[in-house]
Design an enzyme around this catalytic site. Structure first.
Site, PDB file in Angstrom:
ATOM      1  N   TYR A 142     -10.004  60.160 -59.534  1.00  0.00           N
ATOM      2  CA  TYR A 142     -10.263  61.423 -60.174  1.00  0.00           C
ATOM      3  C   TYR A 142     -10.310  61.252 -61.556  1.00  0.00           C
ATOM      4  O   TYR A 142     -11.097  62.349 -62.226  1.00  0.00           O
ATOM      5  CB  TYR A 142      -9.029  62.370 -59.616  1.00  0.00           C
ATOM      6  CG  TYR A 142      -9.340  62.936 -58.197  1.00  0.00           C
ATOM      7  CD1 TYR A 142      -9.541  62.221 -56.970  1.00  0.00           C
ATOM      8  CD2 TYR A 142      -9.592  64.336 -58.106  1.00  0.00           C
ATOM      9  CE1 TYR A 142      -9.953  62.635 -55.863  1.00  0.00           C
ATOM     10  CE2 TYR A 142     -10.015  65.063 -56.816  1.00  0.00           C
ATOM     11  CZ  TYR A 142      -9.959  64.111 -55.637  1.00  0.00           C
ATOM     12  OH  TYR A 142     -10.170  64.925 -54.428  1.00  0.00           O
ATOM     13  N   LYS A 192      -3.964  51.006 -49.344  1.00  0.00           N
ATOM     14  CA  LYS A 192      -4.967  50.315 -48.635  1.00  0.00           C
ATOM     15  C   LYS A 192      -4.817  48.796 -49.293  1.00  0.00           C
ATOM     16  O   LYS A 192      -5.736  48.297 -50.024  1.00  0.00           O
ATOM     17  CB  LYS A 192      -6.170  50.873 -49.027  1.00  0.00           C
ATOM     18  CG  LYS A 192      -7.578  49.994 -48.249  1.00  0.00           C
ATOM     19  CD  LYS A 192      -7.546  50.113 -46.660  1.00  0.00           C
ATOM     20  CE  LYS A 192      -8.706  49.447 -46.331  1.00  0.00           C
ATOM     21  NZ  LYS A 192      -8.589  49.513 -44.655  1.00  0.00           N
ATOM     22  N   ASP A 224      -6.299  53.952 -43.304  1.00  0.00           N
ATOM     23  CA  ASP A 224      -7.077  54.197 -42.209  1.00  0.00           C
ATOM     24  C   ASP A 224      -6.246  54.293 -40.794  1.00  0.00           C
ATOM     25  O   ASP A 224      -6.477  55.335 -39.937  1.00  0.00           O
ATOM     26  CB  ASP A 224      -8.113  53.014 -41.780  1.00  0.00           C
ATOM     27  CG  ASP A 224      -7.561  51.846 -41.870  1.00  0.00           C
ATOM     28  OD1 ASP A 224      -6.317  51.430 -42.586  1.00  0.00           O
ATOM     29  OD2 ASP A 224      -8.366  50.656 -41.578  1.00  0.00           O
ATOM     30  N   ASP A 248      -5.966  63.617 -50.847  1.00  0.00           N
ATOM     31  CA  ASP A 248      -6.818  64.764 -50.741  1.00  0.00           C
ATOM     32  C   ASP A 248      -7.445  64.737 -49.396  1.00  0.00           C
ATOM     33  O   ASP A 248      -7.343  65.712 -48.869  1.00  0.00           O
ATOM     34  CB  ASP A 248      -8.151  64.583 -51.867  1.00  0.00           C
ATOM     35  CG  ASP A 248      -9.017  65.514 -51.598  1.00  0.00           C
ATOM     36  OD1 ASP A 248      -8.742  66.790 -51.537  1.00  0.00           O
ATOM     37  OD2 ASP A 248     -10.267  65.139 -51.613  1.00  0.00           O
ATOM     38  N   ASP A 252      -5.964  67.311 -46.220  1.00  0.00           N
ATOM     39  CA  ASP A 252      -6.924  68.270 -45.048  1.00  0.00           C
ATOM     40  C   ASP A 252      -6.525  68.024 -43.705  1.00  0.00           C
ATOM     41  O   ASP A 252      -6.470  68.733 -42.683  1.00  0.00           O
ATOM     42  CB  ASP A 252      -8.388  68.189 -45.593  1.00  0.00           C
ATOM     43  CG  ASP A 252      -8.737  69.175 -46.607  1.00  0.00           C
ATOM     44  OD1 ASP A 252      -7.981  69.573 -47.338  1.00  0.00           O
ATOM     45  OD2 ASP A 252      -9.787  69.559 -46.736  1.00  0.00           O
TER      46      ASP A 252
END
Ligand code: IPM
Ligand code: MG
Length: 360
Positions: A142, A192, A224, A248, A252
């Site tokens: 970001y 990851k 994942d 982020d 959600d």
């Protein structure tokens, strides 16, 4: 006590939902003998319209000088075609970095009375869900270098760099371990590291840190796999800590499995007590101005503000209990109502919570 609160109503449904949270704060203050001075500031699309920029300097100054910041939502289709640095979202990103808000706490809590709204099979969530996502908020992709360049033979190229330093990782890791210590004692770090170098550094720092917190049960997951585990076995999680973009996305997902994204608050915290509190949902321009929005996520964000920035845990409980009571009574806004149920407007729901507030 007296508190200065910077208020950013923002765009879309922002003004409607923040107005309700202010009502609830005022009444809570009246019950417990506190007074709140609200200073309204411009940010987001409305600031682009009025000042030509998404985050006017004055807004940053007021926010920094306040005890805390309450924000509705920013953005909308009207400003979507702006260049990157003039998009409404820049207001939020700018506030995060200018206020040094390194940690974003996103609780995904399932309300008993809304259990039917959970999209997962009941056996996956029996007994309720209570996951806290701790998202790193001012680093990674970001805020890394980004740009575009022409290549000789592949057309234009764009890049966004994801940098992380040990210090950034360690400080968000500490937030997660401390939070877990006050909750159910489990931290899952999501990365990851099978692919990304930043994740390998992330994992090694987390492993160093976990030695300092032997009482916390620690595990690692690839992002994942974490996305999958959240839908097949969400009850395994207590605190999930992860970098900015993974957080982020996963927040959600986590919020949606509680069935009520319109219900979930968030806190963004820095080193001191100054924080930014906002619902995790967006500005919902399609329903703006109609009195249809659910103000509960913003009201619960105000409760988080009392707890984390103003050190008023009893007052925070008072608001959360009132919300629970109102839901138990069956009061519903459109987003959480079942067909045939009576639907309250945004301000009617705010009034219900105000009425339900009572000092223990
Ligand atoms: C969020 C939002 C923001 C983010 C946007 C509006 C910049 O999606 O707070 O999760 O990506 O962080
Ligand atoms: Mg998001």
């Amino acid at each position: 006590m007296k508190f200065d609160i910077a208020v950013i109503k923002g765009d879309g449904i922002g003004p409607e939902i923040v107005t309700e949270a202010m009502k609830v704060l005022e009444e809570t203050g009246r019950l417990y003998g506190h007074s709140f001075t609200f200073t309204q500031c411009l940010a987001g699309g409305c600031a682009i319209d009025q000042e030509g920029m998404p985050l006017p300097r004055e807004t940053v100054d007021v926010c920094r000088k306040s005890h805390s910041v309450l924000l509705g939502a920013v953005g909308g289709p009207k400003w979507d075609d702006q260049p990157g640095h003039l998009r409404a979202e820049k207001a939020i990103l700018g506030l995060r970095s200018e206020m040094g808000l390194i940690a974003n706490l996103r609780p995904a809590l399932m309300f008993d009375s809304l259990a039917d709204a959970c999209p997962l099979k009941p056996e996956f969530v029996r007994g309720g869900l209570d996951v806290l996502i701790v998202r790193e908020l001012t680093g990674g992709i970001y805020f890394g270098e980004r740009g575009r360049k022409q290549t000789p033979d592949m057309g234009e190229m764009a890049y966004d760099v994801m940098p992380y330093s040990e210090k950034e990782i360690e400080r968000i890791g500490r937030v997660a371990f401390e939070m877990a210590g006050k909750r159910n004692g489990k931290v899952t770090s999501v990365d990851k590291s099978n692919v990304l170098e930043t994740s390998r550094l992330w994992r090694s720092v987390m492993h160093r840190l976990k030695e300092e917190y032997p009482e916390i049960e620690y595990s690692d997951l690839f992002v994942d796999n974490a996305a999958m585990q959240l839908v097949i076995n969400p009850k395994q999680f207590d605190v999930i800590v992860t970098e900015n973009m993974f957080g982020d996305i996963l927040s959600d997902e986590a919020s949606m499995i509680t069935g009520s994204i319109g219900m979930l608050p968030s806190a963004s915290l820095g080193e001191g007590s100054l924080g930014l509190y906002e619902p995790i949902h967006g500005s919902a321009p399609d329903i703006a101005g109609k009195g249809l929005a659910n103000p509960l996520a913003t009201i619960l964000s105000a409760a988080m503000m009392l707890r984390y920035s103003l050190n008023l845990p009893e007052e925070a409980d008072c608001i959360e209990n009132a919300v629970n009571r109102v839901l138990k009574e069956g009061q519903r806004t459109a987003d959480i109502a079942k067909p045939g149920e009576t639907v309250l407007s945004t301000s009617q729901m705010g009034d219900m919570v105000v009425k339900a507030l009572s000092k223990n």
